[in-house]
Design a protein around this motif. Structure first.
Motif, short mmCIF file in Angstrom:
data_model
loop_
_atom_site.label_atom_id
_atom_site.label_comp_id
_atom_site.label_asym_id
_atom_site.label_seq_id
_atom_site.Cartn_x
_atom_site.Cartn_y
_atom_site.Cartn_z
N THR A 42 -95.60 98.75 0.40
CA THR A 42 -95.84 99.32 1.72
C THR A 42 -95.65 100.83 1.68
O THR A 42 -94.53 101.31 1.48
CB THR A 42 -94.85 98.70 2.74
N PRO A 43 -96.74 101.59 1.87
CA PRO A 43 -96.62 103.05 1.86
C PRO A 43 -95.71 103.52 3.01
O PRO A 43 -95.72 102.97 4.10
CB PRO A 43 -98.05 103.54 2.07
N GLY A 44 -94.93 104.53 2.75
CA GLY A 44 -94.03 105.09 3.76
C GLY A 44 -92.64 104.48 3.77
O GLY A 44 -91.74 105.01 4.41
N ARG A 45 -92.46 103.35 3.10
CA ARG A 45 -91.15 102.70 3.07
C ARG A 45 -90.22 103.48 2.14
O ARG A 45 -90.57 103.86 1.04
CB ARG A 45 -91.29 101.26 2.56
N TYR A 46 -89.00 103.72 2.59
CA TYR A 46 -88.01 104.45 1.79
C TYR A 46 -87.30 103.48 0.86
O TYR A 46 -86.85 102.42 1.27
CB TYR A 46 -87.00 105.15 2.70
N VAL A 47 -87.21 103.84 -0.41
CA VAL A 47 -86.54 103.00 -1.41
C VAL A 47 -85.32 103.77 -1.90
O VAL A 47 -85.44 104.75 -2.62
CB VAL A 47 -87.48 102.67 -2.59
N PRO A 48 -84.11 103.33 -1.52
CA PRO A 48 -82.89 104.04 -1.90
C PRO A 48 -82.69 104.13 -3.41
O PRO A 48 -82.14 105.11 -3.90
CB PRO A 48 -81.76 103.23 -1.26
N ALA A 49 -83.13 103.13 -4.16
CA ALA A 49 -82.91 103.12 -5.61
C ALA A 49 -83.58 104.30 -6.30
O ALA A 49 -83.06 104.84 -7.27
CB ALA A 49 -83.42 101.82 -6.22
N ILE A 50 -84.74 104.72 -5.77
CA ILE A 50 -85.43 105.86 -6.37
C ILE A 50 -85.30 107.12 -5.51
O ILE A 50 -85.68 108.20 -5.93
CB ILE A 50 -86.92 105.56 -6.66
N GLY A 51 -84.78 106.94 -4.30
CA GLY A 51 -84.56 108.08 -3.41
C GLY A 51 -85.84 108.70 -2.87
O GLY A 51 -85.87 109.89 -2.55
N LYS A 52 -86.89 107.91 -2.73
CA LYS A 52 -88.19 108.43 -2.28
C LYS A 52 -88.86 107.43 -1.36
O LYS A 52 -88.51 106.26 -1.32
CB LYS A 52 -89.11 108.68 -3.47
N LYS A 53 -89.88 107.94 -0.65
CA LYS A 53 -90.76 107.08 0.13
C LYS A 53 -91.95 106.68 -0.74
O LYS A 53 -92.42 107.48 -1.56
CB LYS A 53 -91.28 107.81 1.38
N LEU A 54 -92.40 105.45 -0.55
CA LEU A 54 -93.54 104.97 -1.33
C LEU A 54 -94.82 105.60 -0.80
O LEU A 54 -94.99 105.76 0.41
CB LEU A 54 -93.64 103.44 -1.23
N LYS A 55 -95.73 105.96 -1.68
CA LYS A 55 -96.97 106.63 -1.28
C LYS A 55 -98.20 105.75 -1.44
O LYS A 55 -99.05 105.72 -0.57
CB LYS A 55 -97.14 107.92 -2.07
#
Length: 146
Positions: free
Chosen positions: A95-108
């Motif tokens: 899902t684009p825009g979802r924040y993933v704490p493990a990588i510290g980024k939002k998915l694009k």
């Protein structure tokens, strides 16, 4: 019926008996299995080198079952027990825009393409099979025809 003559097949029968003895002694089968172990070693080295490394877990859990002969077929199984191995191999949606704490980024991206490390390895094994099997197979055939 007409008789065309007699055929002396004593030498052929002697060869057939020798070949049968070698085949039944399992030496031919063991020689072929030894050759398939070379394929296994090549396959493991290839698949592990193509596997992406983050923590190293995915690379460590590759397994290659011992080769076996079933009828006229040589069976070798390669697999990975990691839960996420199929997603790395084939790709996956996200899902684009979802924040993933493990990588510290939002998915694009909505799709992450696979690495196809297993598929590439299988194609490479297929291409290299004559080079991998031929030396041991030739030794086995030479022994059979002595």
């Amino acid at each position: 019926m007409m008789a065309w003559g007699k055929i002396d097949d004593a030498q052929f029968q002697e060869f057939a008996d020798r070949a049968k003895g070698k085949i039944e002694s399992e030496s031919l089968k063991q020689s072929i299995l030894k050759s398939t172990r070379r394929v296994r070693t090549f396959g493991m080295r290839e698949v592990k080198s193509l596997t992406p490394v983050d923590s190293g877990h995915l690379r460590r859990v590759w397994h290659f079952d011992e080769p076996s002969i079933v009828g006229l077929t040589i069976v070798m199984t390669i697999y990975n027990n990691a839960d996420y191995a199929s997603y790395v191999e084939s790709g996956h949606r996200q899902t684009p825009g979802r924040y993933v704490p493990a990588i510290g980024k939002k998915l694009k991206a909505s799709w992450v393409p696979g690495n196809h490390m297993l598929m590439s390895t299988l194609f490479e094994i297929d291409a290299q099979m004559p080079n991998l099997l031929t030396p041991e197979f030739n030794k086995a055939m030479e022994e059979l025809f002595r």
